[in-house]
Every structure is written in structure tokens, then in C-alpha cells.
Motif scaffolding. Structure first.
Motif, PDB file in Angstrom:
ATOM      1  N   LEU A   9      28.681  33.476  35.204  1.00  0.00           N
ATOM      2  CA  LEU A   9      29.511  32.313  35.561  1.00  0.00           C
ATOM      3  C   LEU A   9      30.877  32.433  34.891  1.00  0.00           C
ATOM      4  O   LEU A   9      31.910  32.150  35.507  1.00  0.00           O
ATOM      5  N   ASP A  10      30.891  32.856  33.631  1.00  0.00           N
ATOM      6  CA  ASP A  10      32.163  32.957  32.918  1.00  0.00           C
ATOM      7  C   ASP A  10      33.038  34.063  33.501  1.00  0.00           C
ATOM      8  O   ASP A  10      34.264  33.921  33.571  1.00  0.00           O
ATOM      9  N   THR A  11      32.416  35.157  33.910  1.00  0.00           N
ATOM     10  CA  THR A  11      33.214  36.243  34.494  1.00  0.00           C
ATOM     11  C   THR A  11      33.905  35.763  35.767  1.00  0.00           C
ATOM     12  O   THR A  11      35.080  36.046  35.995  1.00  0.00           O
ATOM     13  N   VAL A  12      33.181  35.011  36.591  1.00  0.00           N
ATOM     14  CA  VAL A  12      33.798  34.471  37.815  1.00  0.00           C
ATOM     15  C   VAL A  12      34.913  33.490  37.444  1.00  0.00           C
ATOM     16  O   VAL A  12      36.035  33.564  37.963  1.00  0.00           O
ATOM     17  N   MET A  13      34.612  32.611  36.497  1.00  0.00           N
ATOM     18  CA  MET A  13      35.587  31.577  36.108  1.00  0.00           C
ATOM     19  C   MET A  13      36.849  32.196  35.499  1.00  0.00           C
ATOM     20  O   MET A  13      37.971  31.833  35.876  1.00  0.00           O
TER      21      MET A  13
ATOM     22  N   GLY B 113      28.463  39.017  38.271  1.00  0.00           N
ATOM     23  CA  GLY B 113      29.642  39.021  37.407  1.00  0.00           C
ATOM     24  C   GLY B 113      30.808  39.797  37.977  1.00  0.00           C
ATOM     25  O   GLY B 113      31.456  39.345  38.930  1.00  0.00           O
ATOM     26  N   ILE B 114      31.025  40.989  37.436  1.00  0.00           N
ATOM     27  CA  ILE B 114      32.289  41.690  37.684  1.00  0.00           C
ATOM     28  C   ILE B 114      32.510  42.027  39.174  1.00  0.00           C
ATOM     29  O   ILE B 114      33.567  41.738  39.724  1.00  0.00           O
ATOM     30  N   GLY B 115      31.500  42.628  39.801  1.00  0.00           N
ATOM     31  CA  GLY B 115      31.660  43.013  41.215  1.00  0.00           C
ATOM     32  C   GLY B 115      31.867  41.795  42.090  1.00  0.00           C
ATOM     33  O   GLY B 115      32.726  41.774  42.976  1.00  0.00           O
TER      34      GLY B 115
ATOM     35  N   ALA C 129      33.208  21.073  34.146  1.00  0.00           N
ATOM     36  CA  ALA C 129      34.133  20.713  33.061  1.00  0.00           C
ATOM     37  C   ALA C 129      34.919  21.942  32.590  1.00  0.00           C
ATOM     38  O   ALA C 129      36.132  21.868  32.361  1.00  0.00           O
ATOM     39  N   LEU C 130      34.246  23.075  32.458  1.00  0.00           N
ATOM     40  CA  LEU C 130      34.944  24.288  32.030  1.00  0.00           C
ATOM     41  C   LEU C 130      35.973  24.705  33.089  1.00  0.00           C
ATOM     42  O   LEU C 130      37.079  25.150  32.764  1.00  0.00           O
ATOM     43  N   CYS C 131      35.593  24.531  34.360  1.00  0.00           N
ATOM     44  CA  CYS C 131      36.500  24.927  35.452  1.00  0.00           C
ATOM     45  C   CYS C 131      37.695  23.982  35.573  1.00  0.00           C
ATOM     46  O   CYS C 131      38.710  24.355  36.160  1.00  0.00           O
ATOM     47  N   ASP C 132      37.598  22.783  35.004  1.00  0.00           N
ATOM     48  CA  ASP C 132      38.760  21.889  34.982  1.00  0.00           C
ATOM     49  C   ASP C 132      39.915  22.581  34.273  1.00  0.00           C
ATOM     50  O   ASP C 132      41.071  22.396  34.605  1.00  0.00           O
ATOM     51  N   ARG C 133      39.561  23.325  33.244  1.00  0.00           N
ATOM     52  CA  ARG C 133      40.614  24.064  32.551  1.00  0.00           C
ATOM     53  C   ARG C 133      41.080  25.279  33.351  1.00  0.00           C
ATOM     54  O   ARG C 133      42.277  25.524  33.482  1.00  0.00           O
ATOM     55  N   TRP C 134      40.130  26.029  33.911  1.00  0.00           N
ATOM     56  CA  TRP C 134      40.474  27.334  34.488  1.00  0.00           C
ATOM     57  C   TRP C 134      40.917  27.279  35.942  1.00  0.00           C
ATOM     58  O   TRP C 134      41.540  28.222  36.423  1.00  0.00           O
ATOM     59  N   GLN C 135      40.585  26.201  36.631  1.00  0.00           N
ATOM     60  CA  GLN C 135      41.021  26.045  38.025  1.00  0.00           C
ATOM     61  C   GLN C 135      40.824  27.341  38.823  1.00  0.00           C
ATOM     62  O   GLN C 135      41.788  27.929  39.309  1.00  0.00           O
ATOM     63  N   PRO C 136      39.567  27.791  38.963  1.00  0.00           N
ATOM     64  CA  PRO C 136      39.343  29.078  39.628  1.00  0.00           C
ATOM     65  C   PRO C 136      39.638  29.070  41.137  1.00  0.00           C
ATOM     66  O   PRO C 136      39.670  30.138  41.756  1.00  0.00           O
ATOM     67  N   GLY C 137      39.850  27.888  41.716  1.00  0.00           N
ATOM     68  CA  GLY C 137      40.175  27.852  43.139  1.00  0.00           C
ATOM     69  C   GLY C 137      38.950  27.904  44.037  1.00  0.00           C
ATOM     70  O   GLY C 137      39.072  28.017  45.266  1.00  0.00           O
ATOM     71  N   VAL C 138      37.774  27.885  43.424  1.00  0.00           N
ATOM     72  CA  VAL C 138      36.512  27.823  44.171  1.00  0.00           C
ATOM     73  C   VAL C 138      35.671  26.714  43.533  1.00  0.00           C
ATOM     74  O   VAL C 138      35.934  26.300  42.408  1.00  0.00           O
TER      75      VAL C 138
ATOM     76  N   GLY D 134      29.088  41.626  23.061  1.00  0.00           N
ATOM     77  CA  GLY D 134      30.465  41.333  22.672  1.00  0.00           C
ATOM     78  C   GLY D 134      30.765  39.844  22.737  1.00  0.00           C
ATOM     79  O   GLY D 134      30.678  39.236  23.795  1.00  0.00           O
ATOM     80  N   LEU D 135      31.067  39.262  21.573  1.00  0.00           N
ATOM     81  CA  LEU D 135      31.406  37.841  21.527  1.00  0.00           C
ATOM     82  C   LEU D 135      32.797  37.706  20.928  1.00  0.00           C
ATOM     83  O   LEU D 135      32.978  37.810  19.716  1.00  0.00           O
ATOM     84  N   GLY D 136      33.776  37.499  21.797  1.00  0.00           N
ATOM     85  CA  GLY D 136      35.152  37.372  21.321  1.00  0.00           C
ATOM     86  C   GLY D 136      35.423  35.974  20.789  1.00  0.00           C
ATOM     87  O   GLY D 136      34.704  35.023  21.110  1.00  0.00           O
ATOM     88  N   ASP D 137      36.470  35.873  19.999  1.00  0.00           N
ATOM     89  CA  ASP D 137      36.795  34.584  19.382  1.00  0.00           C
ATOM     90  C   ASP D 137      37.189  33.537  20.430  1.00  0.00           C
ATOM     91  O   ASP D 137      36.750  32.392  20.375  1.00  0.00           O
ATOM     92  N   ARG D 138      38.050  33.930  21.359  1.00  0.00           N
ATOM     93  CA  ARG D 138      38.457  32.961  22.394  1.00  0.00           C
ATOM     94  C   ARG D 138      37.256  32.557  23.244  1.00  0.00           C
ATOM     95  O   ARG D 138      37.070  31.394  23.578  1.00  0.00           O
ATOM     96  N   ASP D 139      36.461  33.565  23.584  1.00  0.00           N
ATOM     97  CA  ASP D 139      35.282  33.346  24.413  1.00  0.00           C
ATOM     98  C   ASP D 139      34.316  32.371  23.723  1.00  0.00           C
ATOM     99  O   ASP D 139      33.665  31.549  24.391  1.00  0.00           O
ATOM    100  N   LEU D 140      34.249  32.468  22.393  1.00  0.00           N
ATOM    101  CA  LEU D 140      33.328  31.603  21.652  1.00  0.00           C
ATOM    102  C   LEU D 140      33.608  30.125  21.897  1.00  0.00           C
ATOM    103  O   LEU D 140      32.684  29.302  21.934  1.00  0.00           O
ATOM    104  N   ALA D 141      34.862  29.780  22.101  1.00  0.00           N
ATOM    105  CA  ALA D 141      35.187  28.370  22.345  1.00  0.00           C
ATOM    106  C   ALA D 141      34.490  27.871  23.609  1.00  0.00           C
ATOM    107  O   ALA D 141      33.967  26.756  23.655  1.00  0.00           O
ATOM    108  N   THR D 142      34.441  28.730  24.620  1.00  0.00           N
ATOM    109  CA  THR D 142      33.753  28.369  25.867  1.00  0.00           C
ATOM    110  C   THR D 142      32.275  28.092  25.585  1.00  0.00           C
ATOM    111  O   THR D 142      31.710  27.105  26.061  1.00  0.00           O
ATOM    112  N   HIS D 143      31.663  28.977  24.791  1.00  0.00           N
ATOM    113  CA  HIS D 143      30.230  28.821  24.508  1.00  0.00           C
ATOM    114  C   HIS D 143      29.961  27.596  23.637  1.00  0.00           C
ATOM    115  O   HIS D 143      28.920  26.948  23.769  1.00  0.00           O
ATOM    116  N   LEU D 144      30.899  27.300  22.759  1.00  0.00           N
ATOM    117  CA  LEU D 144      30.749  26.097  21.914  1.00  0.00           C
ATOM    118  C   LEU D 144      30.809  24.836  22.772  1.00  0.00           C
ATOM    119  O   LEU D 144      29.973  23.939  22.642  1.00  0.00           O
ATOM    120  N   VAL D 145      31.782  24.783  23.668  1.00  0.00           N
ATOM    121  CA  VAL D 145      31.917  23.603  24.533  1.00  0.00           C
ATOM    122  C   VAL D 145      30.663  23.470  25.406  1.00  0.00           C
ATOM    123  O   VAL D 145      30.086  22.390  25.546  1.00  0.00           O
TER     124      VAL D 145
END
Ligand code: GDP
Ligand code: CA
Length: 333
Positions: free
Chosen positions: A49-53, A9-11, A118-127, A90-101
Motif C-alpha cells: 500500500l505504501d509503495t503505491v501511495m 507493490g513496485i510493478g 488518512a495517509l493518502c490525504d497527505r500524498w494525494q495519489p490521484g487514485v 529496510g526501515l527509513g526514518d521518514r518512512d517510520l512516521a507513516t508506520h507510527l501514524v
């Protein structure tokens, strides 16, 4: 240049930001840890995966390092008002949408690889972000309790218990029958350089390597393999990696983690594309051609690998880019 990195994740995500800045034209594939994944309230959650994305896609909370920027926790507060936990995750409201999808797609039968795409289509992480496996693998931690022993999910040990209760074992459940996700082995075999970022050596990199085939692919790739130590001066930079290392009997030091990964023992790093055998490798024992340690750990020795000491604190993007450049320098690419 084709770069393949294994990441937690973070590192891992911070390091990857440096990879993209240092090599803007590179074709970067990230093999992400899914051992931290957990199901809560019926939702499948993939924290690493979400932290990277989110980090690479510009959506991460800069302050927390996980979850979304501009986050609110209304749903979590409402659940708490019903007495429904766990409060430690910690489950944030915005984050919840990712988990729902994600959950909806998984329930419809899509493999995790497709969901991440599909999730990365939105975030375009460049990897190109790949889960280590499409199969369910979850890290569990065996701890002592009043009746003897009990296994808890890694997240419970990490977040609720703050890894303060000694782990008697750390087990990537079902890893032994998991298959690498499509593209994972090729990304390692066809890379020009393979990087092990300063991610947790046990519950991030170790879990990825526990998926049968991945460790061998790293051992056998013709590409140079370089790792960056997450341990500086005998301590984890953040988090409780020391508790994980203790559980597997590895000392918390940059040298011990390098030795744990092991040197590949190749006489010289072969040119990209040249088979390892041409460089005189017999049976490669470990994973690393190069091991980057902090300057305070200069003098660390990893048999079979080149060790280089450079400042390793990812304090800002420039510092992280310098770390990536040092890793590429040892790799000779
Ligand atoms: P997690 O899934 O969020 O725990 O993240 P990772 O597995 O990717 O990485 C956690 C590791 O990153 C910890 O063991 C830290 O010691 C390490 N880390 C965090 N920040 C830094 C840094 O600035 N420099 C180095 N060398 N390691 C770091
Ligand atoms: Ca993690």
C-alpha cells in the motif's frame, strides 16, 4: 471512465502511474495487497500500500523503488547498535512516521481503510486506494529446515532468504475468513474496465484474489478484465516471482501465468454496463478477457482470452503509457 486495478507493490505502482498518465480524467480505484504486511518494533507496516501511495504521490525513492526519497536510516542504525533486528527489513526514518501514524490509528480502532485514506490525504495519489481487506491476512511461506518444516513470514523469505530456499507452500494466513474491505466488491462490479497490472501473480494478485468474494467479483463483473504479464521471456522482470510460481506449480512463462488466471471464455467483450450474460457467457471459468504479453512471448495462447503481444518493459512513463493503452485496446474501452 471507472478503472479498477488490483495491485502489489513496485510493478503495480509503476503500471498505475501509466494508468493515470494515459487516462487523466479516469476515476481509478486500486485494490492493494496487504498480505506483505508485517509488524516490526510494534509498528504495523504495509509495504505494498505504501509503495503505491508513495509512487503515485511523488514520495517514492526512484533509485530503490520502495521507501522514501531523501531517506536516512538513523533509527535502523541505532537499533542495530543495540543488536535489535531484523536487519533485512529496510526501515527509513521518514518512512517510520507513516508506520507510527498508521499504528496509532489502528490502535485507536480505525479500520485500515480509514487509515489508508488518512495517509493518502497527505500524498494525494490521484487514485482511490483501498486495502483488499481490513482484516489481518499475512502471507507465510513454508520451507524445509533441519527439523522438518517451518513457516516464515513472507518478508523473511523474500528479503532475508532472497526466495532462494524453495517454498513448499505459500499460504495467505487467515485469508479464508477475511472480508473484502468496504468498496472493494463494488469497485470491481461497477468498473468500466478491470486491470490486473504486472504484479506478482502469487503473492500480490493471488493474495488479493484469495479474499473470499474478490475472485468471484472479478469473474462476474460486466466490465472487461485485462491482465498484463509480469513475466517476459520466461523470467520475472525484477524480483523472484519465478520462485513463487514454482511453489504453486505454475511454469514461469507469460502463457502459463495467463492460463493460471484463466480466460473468462466470453464470446465477445460486452460493452461497458452490458451484463456479461448478454455477451453469451455461460459460467465464466477464469478471470481474463484479455492478456497482454511481451512481443518475445507472441504466440502465447490463453483459452477463453484474447492475447495481444506488445513491448511490456516499463522503462519510462511513455513506455508504461503505451502498455496501458494496449491493455485498454484489448478491453475495447
Ligand atoms: P512487489 O510487491 O514490489 O513485488 O510488486 P508487484 O507485485 O506489483 O510486482 C512485481 C512484479 O512486477 C514482478 O513479478 C516483475 O516481474 C514485474 N515487473 C516489474 N517491472 C516490470 C516491467 O517493466 N514490465 C513487466 N511486464 N513486469 C514488470
Ligand atoms: Ca509486495
Amino acid at each position: 471512465m471507472r478503472v479498477t486495478a488490483l495491485a502489489g507493490g513496485i510493478g503495480g505502482a509503476r503500471f498505475l502511474r501509466g494508468v493515470l498518465a494515459a487516462l487523466p480524467d479516469a476515476d481509478v480505484t486500486v485494490i492493494g495487497n496487504t498480505g506483505d504486511d508485517i509488524t516490526l518494533h510494534g509498528l504495523r507496516i504495509c509495504p505494498d500500500l505504501d509503495t503505491v501511495m508513495y509512487t503515485l504521490g511523488g514520495g517514492i525513492s526512484a533509485e530503490r523503488g520502495w521507501g522514501r526519497e531523501d531517506e536516512s536510516f538513523v533509527v535502523a542504525e541505532e537499533l542495530a547498535a543495540y543488536g535489535v533486528g531484523p536487519a533485512w527489513f529496510g526501515l527509513g526514518d521518514r518512512d517510520l512516521a507513516t508506520h507510527l501514524v498508521r499504528t496509532e490509528m489502528l490502535d485507536a480502532g480505525y479500520p485500515l481503510t480509514d487509515v489508508v485514506r488518512a495517509l493518502c490525504d497527505r500524498w494525494q495519489p490521484g487514485v482511490r486506494l483501498l486495502p483488499m481487506t481490513d482484516d489481518r491476512v499475512e502471507t507465510h511461506v513454508v520451507i524445509a529446515d533441519d527439523d522438518g518444516q517451518r513457516a516464515v513470514h513472507f518478508q523473511e523469505w523474500w528479503l532475508r532468504l532472497r526466495a532462494a530456499v524453495p517454498a513448499q507452500a505459500i499460504v495467505p494466513l487467515r485469508a479464508e475468513t477475511a472480508k473484502p474491505a468496504p468498496g472493494v466488491l463494488d469497485a470491481i462490479g461497477e468498473a468500466d474496465v478491470v486491470l490486473l497490472p504486472p504484479s506478482n501473480p502469487v503473492v500480490s494478485i493471488g493474495t488479493i484474489l484469495a479474499v473470499p468474494g474478490i475472485r468471484d467479483a472479478v469473474r462476474e463483473t460486466a466490465a472487461p478484465v485485462v491482465g498484463v504479464s509480469p513475466i517476459i521471456g520466461g523470467a520475472a522482470v525484477r524480483g523472484m516471482a519465478d520462485a513463487c510460481l514454482t511453489a504453486i506449480g505454475v511454469e514461469t512463462s507469460a502463457q502459463a501465468v495467463g492460463v493460471h488466471y484463466g480466460g473468462r471464455g466470453r464470446a465477445a467483450v460486452p460493452a461497458a454496463g452490458e451484463p456479461a450474460a448478454a455477451a453469451g457467457a455461460a459460467a465464466p471459468a477464469g478471470l481474463l478477457d484479455g492478456w497482454l504479453v511481451d512481443t518475445v512471448d507472441a504466440g502465447a495462447v490463453v483459452p477463453g482470452a484474447t492475447v495481444l503481444a506488445r513491448p511490456l518493459l516499463m522503462t519510462d512513463l511513455a513506455a508504461t503509457v503505451a502498455i496501458v493503452r494496449s491493455a485498454l485496446e484489448i478491453a475495447g474501452v
